[in-house]
Every structure is written in C-alpha cells, then in structure tokens.
Write a protein that holds these residues in place. Structure first.
Motif, PDB file in Angstrom:
ATOM      1  N   UNK A 127      13.045 -15.849 -10.157  1.00 29.66           N
ATOM      2  CA  UNK A 127      13.152 -14.649  -9.350  1.00 29.66           C
ATOM      3  C   UNK A 127      14.803 -14.403  -9.442  1.00 29.66           C
ATOM      4  N   UNK A 128      15.441 -15.473  -8.554  1.00 22.64           N
ATOM      5  CA  UNK A 128      16.910 -15.479  -8.448  1.00 22.64           C
ATOM      6  C   UNK A 128      17.815 -15.172  -9.624  1.00 22.64           C
ATOM      7  N   UNK A 129      17.189 -15.315 -10.962  1.00 21.85           N
ATOM      8  CA  UNK A 129      17.777 -15.119 -12.335  1.00 21.85           C
ATOM      9  C   UNK A 129      17.510 -13.773 -12.541  1.00 21.85           C
ATOM     10  N   UNK A 130      16.646 -13.061 -12.421  1.00 24.05           N
ATOM     11  CA  UNK A 130      16.317 -11.587 -12.668  1.00 24.05           C
ATOM     12  C   UNK A 130      17.209 -10.981 -11.506  1.00 24.05           C
ATOM     13  N   UNK A 131      17.336 -11.287 -10.482  1.00 30.20           N
ATOM     14  CA  UNK A 131      17.877 -10.418  -9.175  1.00 30.20           C
ATOM     15  C   UNK A 131      19.477 -10.539  -9.557  1.00 30.20           C
ATOM     16  N   UNK A 132      19.986 -11.784 -10.132  1.00 31.08           N
ATOM     17  CA  UNK A 132      21.256 -11.841 -10.376  1.00 31.08           C
ATOM     18  C   UNK A 132      21.748 -11.070 -11.821  1.00 31.08           C
ATOM     19  N   UNK A 133      20.760 -10.905 -12.643  1.00 26.84           N
ATOM     20  CA  UNK A 133      21.071 -10.348 -13.867  1.00 26.84           C
ATOM     21  C   UNK A 133      20.797  -8.667 -13.851  1.00 26.84           C
ATOM     22  N   UNK A 134      19.714  -8.407 -12.950  1.00 22.97           N
ATOM     23  CA  UNK A 134      19.321  -7.146 -12.970  1.00 22.97           C
ATOM     24  C   UNK A 134      19.004  -6.753 -11.474  1.00 22.97           C
ATOM     25  N   UNK A 135      17.682  -6.176 -11.470  1.00 18.70           N
ATOM     26  CA  UNK A 135      17.267  -5.569 -10.264  1.00 18.70           C
ATOM     27  C   UNK A 135      15.962  -6.196  -9.684  1.00 18.70           C
ATOM     28  N   UNK A 136      15.818  -6.569  -8.415  1.00 16.31           N
ATOM     29  CA  UNK A 136      14.423  -7.192  -7.881  1.00 16.31           C
ATOM     30  C   UNK A 136      14.205  -6.144  -6.835  1.00 16.31           C
ATOM     31  N   UNK A 137      12.994  -5.491  -6.646  1.00 15.14           N
ATOM     32  CA  UNK A 137      12.493  -4.648  -5.660  1.00 15.14           C
ATOM     33  C   UNK A 137      11.053  -5.416  -5.132  1.00 15.14           C
ATOM     34  N   UNK A 138      10.880  -5.364  -3.678  1.00 14.46           N
ATOM     35  CA  UNK A 138       9.560  -5.871  -3.312  1.00 14.46           C
ATOM     36  C   UNK A 138       8.806  -4.772  -2.210  1.00 14.46           C
ATOM     37  N   UNK A 139       7.682  -4.456  -2.440  1.00 14.49           N
ATOM     38  CA  UNK A 139       6.930  -3.538  -1.745  1.00 14.49           C
ATOM     39  C   UNK A 139       6.193  -4.305  -0.776  1.00 14.49           C
ATOM     40  N   UNK A 140       6.771  -4.441   0.574  1.00 13.04           N
ATOM     41  CA  UNK A 140       6.250  -4.814   1.899  1.00 13.04           C
ATOM     42  C   UNK A 140       5.276  -3.857   2.238  1.00 13.04           C
ATOM     43  N   UNK A 141       4.091  -4.525   2.916  1.00 19.73           N
ATOM     44  CA  UNK A 141       3.135  -3.689   3.685  1.00 19.73           C
ATOM     45  C   UNK A 141       4.028  -2.594   4.331  1.00 19.73           C
ATOM     46  N   UNK A 142       3.527  -1.479   4.394  1.00 22.72           N
ATOM     47  CA  UNK A 142       3.872  -0.210   5.212  1.00 22.72           C
ATOM     48  C   UNK A 142       3.452  -0.587   6.816  1.00 22.72           C
ATOM     49  N   UNK A 143       4.485  -0.670   7.545  1.00 23.05           N
ATOM     50  CA  UNK A 143       4.130  -1.020   8.868  1.00 23.05           C
ATOM     51  C   UNK A 143       3.507   0.378   9.629  1.00 23.05           C
ATOM     52  N   UNK A 144       2.372  -0.049  10.415  1.00 25.90           N
ATOM     53  CA  UNK A 144       1.646   0.962  11.181  1.00 25.90           C
ATOM     54  C   UNK A 144       2.736   2.360  11.624  1.00 25.90           C
ATOM     55  N   UNK A 145       3.832   2.039  12.450  1.00 25.39           N
ATOM     56  CA  UNK A 145       4.652   2.952  13.069  1.00 25.39           C
ATOM     57  C   UNK A 145       5.550   3.832  11.978  1.00 25.39           C
TER      58      UNK A 145
END
Length: 346
Positions: A127-145
């Motif tokens: 994961x660190x290698x991909x983030x370092x060479x490119x782009x990493x995005x994570x879809x966290x659960x949308x909070x109720x508010x």
C-alpha cells in the motif's frame, strides 16, 4: 501523489493520471464511482485498451508482470484493473505490486480495487509503495451526520433540489445504504426532471431501503434516538436477524454502563472498565457521560428488563420477542436522552 480523500478524488484526477492507483474502502458505491472516474479519465487520455485481472487465491501474479511487460496491440496506452478481494495479495502479490509501483511502464496505468482494509493492511508495504508512486484513496463509511449534505449534493448534481424534509425522509428510509439512496435520487430525477421536490412528493416515489447491522441499535439507544431505535429493531426483524443476538448487543452496553458506574463510585477511572468491555475509543466519551449522568436504579431497571426479554426469547415466559425488544430499546433510548439532557445542563 500520495493519499487523497475520496471526496477530493475527482478533482485530483482532473490534474492528470497517476501511473498506479489503489481504490479501497467500505462504501461500495464510492469505490465503484472512483473506479469509473479513473476509466473516464484514462479514455480521455488515450488509454484505448483495458484489461481486467481478478486476483483471487489462485491468481498467478506473473500475469500482472506479463500484462505490464507486453506491448500494446495497437501501440496505444492501456488501463489494467486488478480486482483484489479481501485486500491480501500475499507475499508474491505484494512483491509484484511493489515492483510495478517501483518501475511503472510508461504506456500503462494500473488501478487496484479492493474493499475494506484493516489498519495493518493500510500500513503494509505494498500500500505504501502504491501511495508513494501513485494515488491511494479510501472510501470510509459515510457518517450519519454527513448523509444529508451528501444527499443534497447528489440530488443537485442530477438537477433536483430537495427541501429539508425531503432530505430527512430519504436519509431515514435508506439509512446506511448509499447505493439505495443514489438509486432513489436517480429515480426522482427521471420522474420529476429538473426542479424542486418536497417531502410529500418524495414519499410517493421512494421505497424503504434502510440497511442496519445489529450494533447500530445500541449506538442509536445510547444516542437517545428513540424513533431511530425503533426503526432499527423493525428493520432487523424484517431482515431475519435473530432476536437473541439483537438483545445481546444491547444488553452488553447496558452491563458496561453499570460496571463503569460501579468503578466511578469506588473512585476509580473508567478507562480500565472500558478496555475490559472492548468499547471503541470513539464511543468512550459517550459511555463516560452516561455513566456519570444516569441514575443507577434506572440502569439496573433496564438490565432487569433485558433479562425478562431474554426469558421471552427463550420461551420461558409468554410474549413476543420483537415487541419486547422495541419496548426495551425505546425505554433505554428515552433514559439515555434524559441523561444527555442532565449532562448538558450540569
């Protein structure tokens, strides 16, 4: 390059393609929409070939190396999509992903797509290698508010304006299910075209698609949300959950509150009790507030009521388990709401 919030992912793509992407997360709709955005951007940038790899347990990671080494059939650019269920590439897969990130081919963009990643996985070398060479995005659960704002923006992007009551109605009927909410908005856009919709118009068009897990019930109860607690119990019943598991989740939190109260009465700190009950850090403040604010007889009464519901569920005494669960959760939520009021006025 690096980690980008899922909300900012589209704007990041507008700056140009990265050689490698990792799109992961716990909201399937957001993950798939991010992937679609990469596909559109890649096509616009001349990536006219697309290859999809499914990295299951039997996957030969040499296929990734071969795909990146092979020349394009038509001399153009390529997009490789690597589906990685579970987010565990193993030793061989991790090495292959790090190798690609370390020397990405000039004519190829790789996008790795997976679902939920544990904390240790998010810190792994690949994961660190991909983030370092490119782009990493994570879809966290949308909070109720955050759901109302998301709904408003989603509807506006489809040319539909929802009033506040309509937004609340959609959020309540589809809570926890972004895909269902997105589908409802698309349907509203088809039915109404561009324009404004109020709650009455939305109520006629939408269906109830709320999706809950067992642990959503104690969250709602401790928040003092009486109506939401009832909706969750009714939805869990409709989804075929076992009432004994629903009761267990609720009674577990009630017992934790009683134990915290006892520790505070002895002049002890509540942290050790919360650790023993495995209360998540984000919930600890609420537990501490309620343990200090609620009268002990009220909590003991709720535990006694939970024991009575348990007897009904086991058939030891007559009664309807789900009706008993609605009464218990509603009563507990009202007690928690009064405790929050007491704490706020202290």
């Amino acid at each position: 390059m690096g980690e980008v919030r899922i909300e900012a992912f589209a704007q990041h793509l507008a700056q140009g393609l990265s050689p490698v992407y990792l799109i992961a997360g716990e909201e399937p709709l957001l993950v798939e929409e991010a992937l679609d955005a990469v596909r559109r951007t890649a096509r616009a940038a001349g990536h006219d070939e697309r290859e999809v790899l499914h990295a299951d347990k039997q996957f030969d990671w040499a296929r990734l190396t071969a795909a990146s080494d092979n020349l394009s059939l038509f001399g153009g650019r390529r997009l490789i999509e690597l589906r990685l269920p579970g987010g565990r590439p193993g030793k061989e897969g991790s090495a292959a992903l790090k190798a690609f990130a370390g020397a990405p081919p000039p004519d190829t963009t790789l996008v790795v797509v997976t679902d939920r990643l544990e904390a240790a996985q998010r810190k792994s070398a690949w994961v660190s290698a991909i983030a370092g060479a490119g782009t990493y995005t994570y879809a966290w659960p949308l909070q109720r508010q955050a759901v109302p704002k998301w709904l408003e923006q989603r509807a506006r992007s489809r040319g539909v304006h929802l009033d506040a009551e309509a937004v609340t109605l959609l959020a309540d009927r589809n809570e926890g299910n972004l895909l269902a909410m997105a589908q409802e908005i698309d349907k509203l856009a088809l039915l109404a075209g561009e324009g404004s919709l109020d709650a009455a118009a939305v109520a006629e068009a939408v269906t109830d698609s709320a999706r809950y897990a067992i642990f959503d019930l104690p969250e709602a109860v401790l928040a003092g949300a009486v109506g939401r607690s009832r909706r969750i119990v009714e939805r869990l019943r409709a989804e075929g959950e076992e009432p004994v598991l629903v009761l267990w989740a609720l009674a577990r939190d009630l017992r934790a509150l009683v134990d915290i109260q006892a520790a505070l009465a002895r002049g002890e700190r509540s942290a050790a009790v919360m650790a023993r009950h495995r209360i998540l850090k984000r919930r600890q403040t609420r537990f501490d507030e309620l343990a200090r604010a609620l009268p002990q007889p009220r909590l003991m009464g709720l535990l006694s009521r939970a024991a009575a519901v348990d007897r009904v569920i086991k058939g030891a005494v007559p009664g309807r388990p789900w009706d008993e669960l609605i009464v218990l959760s509603s009563r507990a939520a009202r007690v928690a709401a009064r405790g929050a009021t007491t704490e706020a006025g202290a």
